[in-house]
Design a protein around this motif. Sequence first.
Motif, PDB file in Angstrom:
ATOM      1  N   ALA A 418       0.814  -1.216   0.000  1.00  0.00           N
ATOM      2  CA  ALA A 418       0.000   0.000   0.000  1.00  0.00           C
ATOM      3  C   ALA A 418       0.847   1.266   0.000  1.00  0.00           C
ATOM      4  O   ALA A 418       0.590   2.192  -0.782  1.00  0.00           O
ATOM      5  CB  ALA A 418      -0.939  -0.005   1.203  1.00  0.00           C
ATOM      6  N   PHE A 419       1.860   1.331   0.859  1.00  0.00           N
ATOM      7  CA  PHE A 419       2.541   2.601   1.096  1.00  0.00           C
ATOM      8  C   PHE A 419       3.942   2.691   0.485  1.00  0.00           C
ATOM      9  O   PHE A 419       4.535   3.766   0.515  1.00  0.00           O
ATOM     10  CB  PHE A 419       2.618   2.861   2.604  1.00  0.00           C
ATOM     11  N   VAL A 420       4.454   1.595  -0.045  1.00  0.00           N
ATOM     12  CA  VAL A 420       5.743   1.634  -0.731  1.00  0.00           C
ATOM     13  C   VAL A 420       5.555   1.410  -2.227  1.00  0.00           C
ATOM     14  O   VAL A 420       6.048   2.179  -3.054  1.00  0.00           O
ATOM     15  CB  VAL A 420       6.723   0.597  -0.144  1.00  0.00           C
ATOM     16  N   MET A 421       4.799   0.362  -2.571  1.00  0.00           N
ATOM     17  CA  MET A 421       4.571   0.062  -3.987  1.00  0.00           C
ATOM     18  C   MET A 421       3.419   0.871  -4.582  1.00  0.00           C
ATOM     19  O   MET A 421       3.338   1.041  -5.801  1.00  0.00           O
ATOM     20  CB  MET A 421       4.293  -1.438  -4.150  1.00  0.00           C
ATOM     21  N   HIS A 422       2.493   1.346  -3.740  1.00  0.00           N
ATOM     22  CA  HIS A 422       1.324   2.123  -4.181  1.00  0.00           C
ATOM     23  C   HIS A 422       0.521   1.368  -5.248  1.00  0.00           C
ATOM     24  O   HIS A 422       0.029   1.956  -6.204  1.00  0.00           O
ATOM     25  CB  HIS A 422       1.747   3.486  -4.733  1.00  0.00           C
ATOM     26  N   ASP A 423       0.371   0.069  -5.062  1.00  0.00           N
ATOM     27  CA  ASP A 423      -0.347  -0.770  -6.030  1.00  0.00           C
ATOM     28  C   ASP A 423      -1.656  -1.233  -5.390  1.00  0.00           C
ATOM     29  O   ASP A 423      -1.694  -2.230  -4.668  1.00  0.00           O
ATOM     30  CB  ASP A 423       0.520  -1.957  -6.439  1.00  0.00           C
ATOM     31  N   MET A 424      -2.745  -0.503  -5.649  1.00  0.00           N
ATOM     32  CA  MET A 424      -4.019  -0.811  -5.014  1.00  0.00           C
ATOM     33  C   MET A 424      -4.643  -2.108  -5.542  1.00  0.00           C
ATOM     34  O   MET A 424      -5.313  -2.831  -4.799  1.00  0.00           O
ATOM     35  CB  MET A 424      -5.005   0.344  -5.221  1.00  0.00           C
ATOM     36  N   VAL A 425      -4.419  -2.406  -6.820  1.00  0.00           N
ATOM     37  CA  VAL A 425      -4.961  -3.645  -7.385  1.00  0.00           C
ATOM     38  C   VAL A 425      -4.297  -4.848  -6.732  1.00  0.00           C
ATOM     39  O   VAL A 425      -4.958  -5.815  -6.334  1.00  0.00           O
ATOM     40  CB  VAL A 425      -4.761  -3.673  -8.911  1.00  0.00           C
ATOM     41  N   MET A 426      -2.974  -4.792  -6.593  1.00  0.00           N
ATOM     42  CA  MET A 426      -2.248  -5.881  -5.939  1.00  0.00           C
ATOM     43  C   MET A 426      -2.619  -5.970  -4.464  1.00  0.00           C
ATOM     44  O   MET A 426      -2.729  -7.067  -3.897  1.00  0.00           O
ATOM     45  CB  MET A 426      -0.745  -5.665  -6.093  1.00  0.00           C
ATOM     46  N   LEU A 510      -8.453  -2.313   8.791  1.00  0.00           N
ATOM     47  CA  LEU A 510      -7.283  -1.596   8.286  1.00  0.00           C
ATOM     48  C   LEU A 510      -7.439  -1.159   6.836  1.00  0.00           C
ATOM     49  O   LEU A 510      -6.968  -0.087   6.451  1.00  0.00           O
ATOM     50  CB  LEU A 510      -6.032  -2.461   8.431  1.00  0.00           C
ATOM     51  N   PHE A 511      -8.069  -2.008   6.027  1.00  0.00           N
ATOM     52  CA  PHE A 511      -8.131  -1.728   4.591  1.00  0.00           C
ATOM     53  C   PHE A 511      -9.575  -1.772   4.077  1.00  0.00           C
ATOM     54  O   PHE A 511      -9.850  -2.294   3.008  1.00  0.00           O
ATOM     55  CB  PHE A 511      -7.261  -2.730   3.815  1.00  0.00           C
ATOM     56  N   SER A 512     -10.487  -1.237   4.885  1.00  0.00           N
ATOM     57  CA  SER A 512     -11.902  -1.322   4.524  1.00  0.00           C
ATOM     58  C   SER A 512     -12.220  -0.532   3.260  1.00  0.00           C
ATOM     59  O   SER A 512     -13.156  -0.865   2.537  1.00  0.00           O
ATOM     60  CB  SER A 512     -12.766  -0.803   5.681  1.00  0.00           C
ATOM     61  N   CYS A 513     -11.437   0.538   2.967  1.00  0.00           N
ATOM     62  CA  CYS A 513     -11.730   1.330   1.787  1.00  0.00           C
ATOM     63  C   CYS A 513     -11.200   0.686   0.508  1.00  0.00           C
ATOM     64  O   CYS A 513     -11.512   1.136  -0.595  1.00  0.00           O
ATOM     65  CB  CYS A 513     -11.150   2.734   1.928  1.00  0.00           C
ATOM     66  N   VAL A 514     -10.395  -0.361   0.629  1.00  0.00           N
ATOM     67  CA  VAL A 514      -9.849  -1.058  -0.538  1.00  0.00           C
ATOM     68  C   VAL A 514     -10.627  -2.332  -0.837  1.00  0.00           C
ATOM     69  O   VAL A 514     -10.884  -2.662  -1.990  1.00  0.00           O
ATOM     70  CB  VAL A 514      -8.356  -1.388  -0.318  1.00  0.00           C
ATOM     71  N   TYR A 515     -11.024  -3.038   0.217  1.00  0.00           N
ATOM     72  CA  TYR A 515     -11.713  -4.317   0.019  1.00  0.00           C
ATOM     73  C   TYR A 515     -12.933  -4.380   0.940  1.00  0.00           C
ATOM     74  O   TYR A 515     -12.892  -4.988   2.013  1.00  0.00           O
ATOM     75  CB  TYR A 515     -10.752  -5.468   0.297  1.00  0.00           C
ATOM     76  N   PRO A 516     -14.038  -3.742   0.572  1.00  0.00           N
ATOM     77  CA  PRO A 516     -15.220  -3.698   1.442  1.00  0.00           C
ATOM     78  C   PRO A 516     -15.886  -5.048   1.646  1.00  0.00           C
ATOM     79  O   PRO A 516     -16.717  -5.195   2.538  1.00  0.00           O
ATOM     80  CB  PRO A 516     -16.150  -2.730   0.707  1.00  0.00           C
ATOM     81  N   LEU A 517     -15.545  -6.041   0.826  1.00  0.00           N
ATOM     82  CA  LEU A 517     -16.156  -7.360   0.976  1.00  0.00           C
ATOM     83  C   LEU A 517     -15.547  -8.146   2.140  1.00  0.00           C
ATOM     84  O   LEU A 517     -16.032  -9.225   2.486  1.00  0.00           O
ATOM     85  CB  LEU A 517     -15.988  -8.155  -0.327  1.00  0.00           C
TER      86      LEU A 517
END
Length: 662
Positions: A418-426, A510-517
């Motif tokens: 998330a914070f180094v690679m900045h790859d939201m899909v990954m 922690l990552f609710s805005c990326v993976y709401p499921l």
Amino acid sequence: NQNEIYVSDGSRFDPLVVVELTSDTKEEAISWLLSRIRDTQQNGGAELQVEQLEQLGPGVSAQEKENPNLFLVGATRQRLLSGAEDLGLFKEFHDGSMRGFTCANKHNFKDFQGDGDSFLSMAECQYIIKHELDTLRARDETHVPGHQQVKLYPGKSIIRRLLSKGILIQVFPLHQKEELKRLSFSWYQKVKLSFQPLDDIRHYYGEGQALYFGFLEYFTFALVPMALIGVPYYLFDWEDYDKYVLLAAFNLVWCTVILELWKRCSASLAYRWGTLSRKKAFEEPRPGFHGVLGFNPVTGREEPLYPNTKRQLRVYLVSLPFVLLCLYLSLYIMMIYFLMEGWVLSVHDEEPTFWTGILCFIPSVIYAVVIEVMNLIYRYAAEFLTEWGEYAASSCQHRLFSPQFNFFNCFASLFYIAFVMHDMVMLRQSLATLLITSQILNQFMEAFLPFWLQRRRNKKMIRKVQIRKTLEDKELPLADQVRLEADMSTYLGTFDDYLELFLLFGYVSLFSCVYPLAAVLVVLNNITEVYSDAFKMCRVFKRPFSDPAANIGVWQLAFEAMSVIAVVTNCSLIGMSPQVKAYFPESDMQLILWTVAVEHGLLAFKFILTFLIPDVPKHIQINLSRLEFESLEALKKKVKPGRFNQSRSTLTVNRANSSSNE
């Protein structure tokens, strides 16, 4: 009682606890241990009843003779009641309040009838016996009779010493078959949408287990709103991160609310079960803790003491280097995972096919399996160091480091993506893969694998006693029941269960805005977890001793810390999204300032909610205050004015001496 037996003097007692010694234990050692268990408290004994289990059960041939050194431990009703008073067990008084039990006022307690046969639950009776066995300490003996190499030291726990030297195999409480059947039927054998029978669980397994299942149930229901709101976001607004601001804000506030409301729910349960007012400060030290005998200045009892300097040395020279080594290995494996992920993506980019698409998930699955293996290795290593040290400090330190290590091990790769690679899909793919894989592995390791192993052991036992029917269809004789339970796996406590919920809570928050499921998957997991955990408690493991807990302990703080970290994580992820960056095209500094401002606003709102929601319901606070007032009034009546002044002067002198010593 179905397990009631007659002892050598013609009296009868209910066998509650089993003590198993090795088959080659010397007769002198057995006689000495039994005499210490039977001896009166004034002589340093436990004043309990103990009888040897019959060696041959029905259908067991002499050639298949089992270990003869199995002993059943029980106690007279009066001994159990005095033990309840010594332990400070709280029971319901006739006016509905919860008060510490005393034999002098036993008839004023609500459920005390006749001679009090049904006043204490079986779990409470077994806990009392365990406490008496644990506090059975060496006095003048220099070694275990018949075992010259097993030295004894003043203040050393006899039971713990015998366990560490391999003379004592195990001590465990017996199941009560009829009560277990009723509990199983109402708990997990019927698939139904209803609450768990928490009072029945508490009555059979104790407050610690009941609080865990209560928290699991509460956590599951609390996640339903998150799951219902997360589904439409997952289906319709996948790439619009700015629209996730409302979802993330709701989840973060909701996490705070459910944790604060759980405190109130936990306090209500603990008050009803009589553990909310119990004082932890007066409990005996851990049986494995040993040192030079000294006096506890609060209780005035003899207790083993251990120098604080040595305790700190053990922490910094053993525990801390061990944890740092584990963290280094975790980082190293994480880097290997990223190399694998990069190689797979390059293969897929060169020639994208269905199979290369499947191959993209393989590194994440392998990494999830490795994470679970590393968590398991760390736990066993920590337990080994605890047993090696045999000091209470070691146990506490490794239990303190375990959640931190597991948190780092499970979430380090996600933070890096998330914070180094900045790859939201990954990040989304890795989060989904880790969550689903860990849930499948946990269900397999916690329920299915132990059940399969236990069935194999049960089949061997059934063949030995020549029983063709299942254990549920026919009652086993007491001797066979004891041997069957002795061969069951040992339940290691609720630590790992809470740790699993802690990590699942992290995946959701922690990552609710990326993976709401994630909330949906955790709810489904928790529903199966209720049934699998209930199943393994009733069918797979030995019955654990009761743990009179008043709350979920340090896990409350761990969950709250996770919710604070979640605020920072979600605000940072939203601030990094291209849709949000588009609102600040001229200056990145403005974006950072707005992100930090929103984060601080949410944190402030969280702490305001924490302050506004009381931890204990008002009516319970009033009852506790009334009980404290009545206790002070009763104390004033007992102390004469002259003696009161003398006691006050003595107390002043003691405080002055204590201050000068410090």
